[in-house]
Design an enzyme around this catalytic site. Structure first.
Site, mmCIF file in Angstrom:
data_model
loop_
_atom_site.group_PDB
_atom_site.id
_atom_site.type_symbol
_atom_site.label_atom_id
_atom_site.label_comp_id
_atom_site.label_asym_id
_atom_site.label_seq_id
_atom_site.Cartn_x
_atom_site.Cartn_y
_atom_site.Cartn_z
ATOM 1 N N GLY A 126 0.828 -1.206 0.000
ATOM 2 C CA GLY A 126 0.000 0.000 0.000
ATOM 3 C C GLY A 126 0.860 1.252 0.000
ATOM 4 O O GLY A 126 1.963 1.269 -0.546
ATOM 5 N N SER A 127 0.374 2.278 0.645
ATOM 6 C CA SER A 127 1.051 3.566 0.629
ATOM 7 C C SER A 127 2.278 3.566 1.534
ATOM 8 O O SER A 127 2.410 2.734 2.444
ATOM 9 C CB SER A 127 0.093 4.669 1.092
ATOM 10 O OG SER A 127 -0.173 4.531 2.481
ATOM 11 N N CYS A 138 1.061 0.279 -8.527
ATOM 12 C CA CYS A 138 2.277 0.773 -7.869
ATOM 13 C C CYS A 138 3.424 0.856 -8.869
ATOM 14 O O CYS A 138 4.389 1.592 -8.640
ATOM 15 C CB CYS A 138 2.646 -0.111 -6.689
ATOM 16 S SG CYS A 138 2.835 -1.848 -7.094
ATOM 17 N N GLY A 142 2.841 1.891 5.277
ATOM 18 C CA GLY A 142 3.980 1.020 5.529
ATOM 19 C C GLY A 142 4.808 1.461 6.716
ATOM 20 O O GLY A 142 5.272 0.631 7.508
ATOM 21 N N GLU A 200 5.853 -3.637 0.588
ATOM 22 C CA GLU A 200 5.868 -3.292 -0.838
ATOM 23 C C GLU A 200 4.991 -2.063 -0.964
ATOM 24 O O GLU A 200 3.771 -2.162 -0.971
ATOM 25 C CB GLU A 200 5.358 -4.469 -1.675
ATOM 26 C CG GLU A 200 5.749 -4.396 -3.135
ATOM 27 C CD GLU A 200 4.890 -3.428 -3.925
ATOM 28 O OE1 GLU A 200 5.394 -2.325 -4.253
ATOM 29 O OE2 GLU A 200 3.735 -3.760 -4.201
#
Length: 518
Positions: free
Chosen positions: A248-249, A304, A253, A270
């Site tokens: 995610g963002s 992403c 993270g 990730e």
């Protein structure tokens, strides 16, 4: 056209439908409908309401982790090839429901049909990969400095794996983690995006059906806990969760990493990607243009690995710019359920607002919109109630502040360069380090880009776009992208613990490093 009603029965969702409400947790195969205030479920295609989601409570999340912990104690002792057989059967079940599952992904994310089916294929592919991997969880035999001694290195199951996934790949990212985790002997608790809960329910239903008919599978091995960031925070803080894999963002993270690190747990991150491509004077411009358009506009720029920055050598900039503008003119924007559509909607109004704000700031910083950027109004193949935009291409004078930021939308900044070293430096100048590409027919340029002084990203491609990675290679990036690796190569080691064993098969007891004692 298809609707959720068409997909409920074949995907097993009907078993959990209660007066148009959907459970926030599936613990030990049992759906839980807590009294937590529900949230409406709407498709980004047309804003159509599909029902309401009842988020998992603290009790349900803890119960899910507890059940998974018990299941792990049994599953870790099942031989790895037998665990691979379970994942093979999951893959077969996904194959049988590929189309219906892809259609549900389209309804919840707005992906066009081919991209949604491609995502389901990723789940199938990773099942095939994990099945083969189940017979190749190799350790090492290491020579010893002591006579009649040897060292062994073994890999053992780790524990409960918490998976936090994002809306843009609602089954693929979970599958990368869960299928490898199961083959490695672990149990899984999944916290999907609150924007794609029905896809998560369908995937869970499919897996539970397979587990039910598999004799060696203990109850509770795969759990689902849905809701907002609160659910993710509970997983991150729970000492019974051995590894938290979060996609995610960057902000999300960092929060997860701090919580997991505070208890000395493991995290696999990730996160964001502000991806770039370099086009050199020797590039095949036709090939480059096709790759650039898909990487920048595919999934409405909501990958992403979507292409955000484009560095083009000044000798070919005008020619490539013309090709890109022409290609953007022919991008069909509309209902992703229609075969002719190439670009579906943004996920929600917030995504639209972020894109518009980024466009305004880019123009303020000297950028010029070459094409696109506007909102597409309802009519024809564009349903009302969704947030549809024209993919935007902007010419920028330099890599300004806004270019350093990732905007999760179809927004591509074009800049010119003179020296390849400068272009590589610009590629590396942002805080993210996920995906990158170079388009060249010069072997020396390609070598420089993928070499140690080249791209600092986890993915560095030659004559291939930044998006569309295969499952055989490890996926992930550096810097603010988090450093994690999922899917192929040796990413399986994330889901296991390593043990080094020293074996003495002689009668003497020599000490290492020549130490004498006694």
């Amino acid at each position: 056209m298809y609707t959720l009603t068409d997909l409920v029965a074949p995907l097993g969702l009907d078993r959990w439908q209660q007066a148009d409400c959907w459970p926030g947790a599936v613990v030990d195969g049992i759906a839980h409908y807590p009294s937590t205030p529900p949230g409406p479920l709407r498709s980004p295609i047309d804003g159509c309401r599909h029902g309401e989601l009842l988020p998992a409570s603290v009790v349900e999340v803890r119960a899910a982790v507890g059940c998974a912990s018990v299941a792990f104690e049994a599953w870790r002792n099942v031989p790895a090839p037998r665990r691979g057989e379970l994942v093979r059967r999951i893959g077969d079940a996904v194959r049988a429901r590929k189309r219906a599952l892809a259609q549900l992904i389209t309804l919840e994310t707005g992906k066009i049909a081919s991209e949604a089916e491609g995502e389901v294929q990723e789940w199938i592919d990773v099942c095939d990969y994990a099945t083969g991997l189940s017979r190749q969880l190799h350790g090492l035999t290491i020579v010893s400095e002591r006579a009649q001694h040897r060292l062994l290195e073994q890999w053992h199951p780790l524990g409960v794996i918490g998976v936090i996934s994002a809306f843009n790949f609602p089954v693929a990212v979970w599958a990368w983690n869960a299928m490898l985790a199961l083959v490695c002997g672990n149990a899984v608790v999944w916290k999907p995006s609150e924007k794609t809960p029905l896809t998560a329910l369908a995937a869970t239903a499919l897996v539970l059906d397979v587990l039910h008919d598999f004799d060696d599978a203990p109850a509770g091995m795969v759990q689902l806990a849905q809701g907002d960031a609160t659910v993710g925070a509970l997983l991150a803080a729970d000492t019974h969760v051995a590894l938290v894999s979060a996609t995610g963002s960057v902000g999300m993270g960092r929060t997860v990493a701090r919580s997991v690190a505070a208890r000395l747990g493991r995290s696999l991150l990730e996160l964001g990607g502000n991806n770039a491509a370099i086009v050199t004077p020797s590039a095949d411009l036709e090939l480059a243009a096709r790759a650039i358009v898909f990487a920048a506009a595919g999934t409405c720029g909501q990958r992403c690995t979507s292409l955000r920055r484009l560095f083009v050598h000044e000798d070919v900039a005008e020619k490539l710019q013309e090709k890109l503008v022409t290609a953007y003119q022919h991008l069909s924007v509309g209902d992703p359920r229609l075969p002719a559509t190439l670009v579906g909607p943004l996920i929600d109004e917030a995504a639209l607002n972020h894109m518009q704000a980024a466009l305004m700031r880019a123009e303020h910083e000297g950028g010029h919109v070459l094409i696109g950027g506007g909102q597409v109004r309802a009519g024809g193949n564009v349903p009302g109630g969704g947030h549809y935009v024209r993919p935007a291409l902007l010419a920028m004078p330099e890599q300004t502040d806004i270019v350093h930021q990732e905007t999760f939308a179809p927004l591509l900044y074009l800049m010119r360069y003179t020296r390849l070293d400068d272009a590589i430096a610009l590629n590396n100048a942002v805080s993210q380090g996920l995906s990158s590409a170079i388009f060249t027919t010069d072997l020396r340029e390609a070598g420089a880009f993928i070499g140690p002084a080249g791209s600092d990203c986890g993915l560095a491609n030659v004559n291939v776009g930044t998006s569309g990675a295969e499952i055989g290679g490890a996926f992930g990036g550096e810097k603010n992208t988090g450093g994690g690796r999922e899917s192929g190569s040796d990413a399986w080691k994330n889901y296991m613990r390593r043990a080094t064993n020293t074996l003495n098969d002689g009668n003497a007891l020599p000490l290492a490093q020549g130490v004498r004692f006694g």
